[in-house]
Design a protein around this motif. Structure first.
Motif, mmCIF file in Angstrom:
data_model
loop_
_atom_site.group_PDB
_atom_site.id
_atom_site.type_symbol
_atom_site.label_atom_id
_atom_site.label_comp_id
_atom_site.label_asym_id
_atom_site.label_seq_id
_atom_site.Cartn_x
_atom_site.Cartn_y
_atom_site.Cartn_z
ATOM 1 N N VAL A 97 0.862 -1.183 0.000
ATOM 2 C CA VAL A 97 0.000 0.000 0.000
ATOM 3 C C VAL A 97 0.898 1.232 0.000
ATOM 4 N N LEU A 98 0.677 2.096 -0.979
ATOM 5 C CA LEU A 98 1.359 3.387 -1.063
ATOM 6 C C LEU A 98 0.338 4.448 -0.689
ATOM 7 N N THR A 99 0.630 5.253 0.323
ATOM 8 C CA THR A 99 -0.339 6.238 0.773
ATOM 9 C C THR A 99 0.236 7.639 0.742
ATOM 10 N N ASP A 100 -0.453 8.542 0.075
ATOM 11 C CA ASP A 100 -0.098 9.957 0.099
ATOM 12 C C ASP A 100 -0.950 10.632 1.160
ATOM 13 N N PHE A 101 -0.634 10.297 2.412
ATOM 14 C CA PHE A 101 -1.319 10.839 3.584
ATOM 15 C C PHE A 101 -2.824 10.565 3.523
ATOM 16 N N GLU A 102 -3.175 9.412 2.969
ATOM 17 C CA GLU A 102 -4.578 8.993 2.861
ATOM 18 C C GLU A 102 -4.842 8.011 3.996
ATOM 19 N N PRO A 103 -5.743 8.323 4.919
ATOM 20 C CA PRO A 103 -5.850 7.538 6.150
ATOM 21 C C PRO A 103 -6.556 6.188 6.015
ATOM 22 N N VAL A 104 -7.533 6.049 5.114
ATOM 23 C CA VAL A 104 -8.266 4.784 5.014
ATOM 24 C C VAL A 104 -7.328 3.654 4.578
ATOM 25 N N SER A 105 -6.590 3.873 3.489
ATOM 26 C CA SER A 105 -5.661 2.851 3.016
ATOM 27 C C SER A 105 -4.539 2.614 4.021
#
Length: 345
Positions: A97-105
């Motif tokens: 999982v790559l997250t750009d400050f996205e909280p759900v993922s």
């Protein structure tokens, strides 16, 4: 490799990073699904490149007249919906999982024990940027909002081990446009989405000898004296950025980065109460790369308009190196990855 790329859609800077990363990921044979949150789905625009993306409510902040409205932000939170979204997000088919400050993922990855990488400006706020010490509570808040096992922060200076240059869609050399036929930049680009539109227009009108292109949440182009108001557009905005002689904007990281690299002088009005923009403003002022605006004062605008143009501030594009690092399993230490990217300039 197949990854889920979670993107915080509150501001366009996060989406810009995703636009910059996607071609590099695909070139390295990585299959990508996207999840966006933090903005109503109907307010997202020019999203074709992301295919059949997922959407979740996530979290965002409420604003009015250039300020974060804390009470309204709190009352708009939907914690039970967030909890359900995290529980229902199945990551079984993804390697990472790559997250750009996205909280759900990010929280779904933590809950399911999936390798997660945070790639966002906010992860840089754990460092003492421009000699401004990061508060302990801020470090905890960044990690708590969108946790990740590995964190890649982005910044404008190479002095901090572990921080990478900005991820931006490469700009092409613009051709002459009808309003730039002489080869000289003839207008100032303005993007202040958190401000009251009428206040911005009235302020710009106080300098009638200058032309302004103001991008805003409007349905159609219109002109008021020396101000052209345009609807948001991912196709036209980058072209106008290349042609303009200066940029007036909030101190979001993405647009300020584009202006720095393109060599556009900056006048910034930070969103009050937004900690990232406070850090961005402090850093830009410390670097001598921008002037700050707190109120719509005509004299300040006039003085800035008559300042000399800025010089380009080149930085290496890290997207291919990041994609290769992901493909190889993120085994190289983050500090080593960042150093190699900065040295490639």
């Amino acid at each position: 490799m197949k990854i889920l790329y979670g993107v915080q859609a509150t501001g366009n800077g996060h989406i810009t990073r995703a636009r910059a990363m996607l071609p590099a990921l695909l070139q390295h044979g990585i299959d990508v699904d996207f999840l966006f949150s933090g903005r109503p789905k109907q307010q997202l625009f020019d999203m074709d490149m992301f295919g059949a993306y997922h959407w979740a409510n996530g979290f965002t902040f409420a604003t009015a007249n250039g300020k974060v409205k804390k009470l309204t932000t709190i009352t708009q939170l939907r914690p039970m919906q967030f909890y359900r979204d995290v529980r229902q997000l199945d990551l079984t088919s993804y390697d990472l999982v790559l997250t750009d400050f996205e909280p759900v993922s990010a929280w779904a990855a933590k809950r399911q024990g999936k390798l997660s990488v945070g790639l966002a400006r906010q992860y840089a706020l754990r460092f003492p940027l421009a000699e401004k010490q990061s508060a302990t509570w801020l470090k905890m808040a960044v990690s708590g909002f969108a946790p990740a096992k590995l964190m890649l922060g982005v910044h404008w200076q190479p002095e901090f081990p572990g921080l990478l240059p900005p991820l931006l869609v490469p700009a092409t050399q613009p051709e002459r446009s009808p309003d730039n036929i002489s080869g000289q930049s003839a207008f100032i680009l303005v993007y202040l989405p958190f401000e009251q539109l009428s206040s911005v227009i009235n302020w710009l009108k106080q300098c009638p000898s200058w032309q302004f292109k103001l991008y805003a949440n409007v349905q159609a182009l219109r002109t008021e004296d020396n101000v052209t108001i345009l609807p948001l557009s991912r196709s036209r905005f980058p072209t106008d950025l290349q042609h303009c002689s200066g940029v007036i904007c909030n101190s979001g990281f993405g647009l300020c980065s584009e202006a720095l690299i393109a060599g556009k002088k900056l006048l910034i009005k930070p969103l009050q109460g937004q900690i990232e923009q406070a850090y961005n403003t402090y850093t830009l002022l410390k670097m001598g790369k921008a002037e700050q605006l707190n109120q719509f004062i005509p004299e300040l605008l006039s003085n800035w308009l008559n300042r000399p143009p800025a010089a380009p501030y080149p930085m290496p594009n890290p997207s291919m190196a990041i994609a290769r690092w992901l493909k190889q399993g993120c085994v190289t230490p983050v500090e080593q990855l960042a150093a190699s990217i900065w040295q490639s300039q």
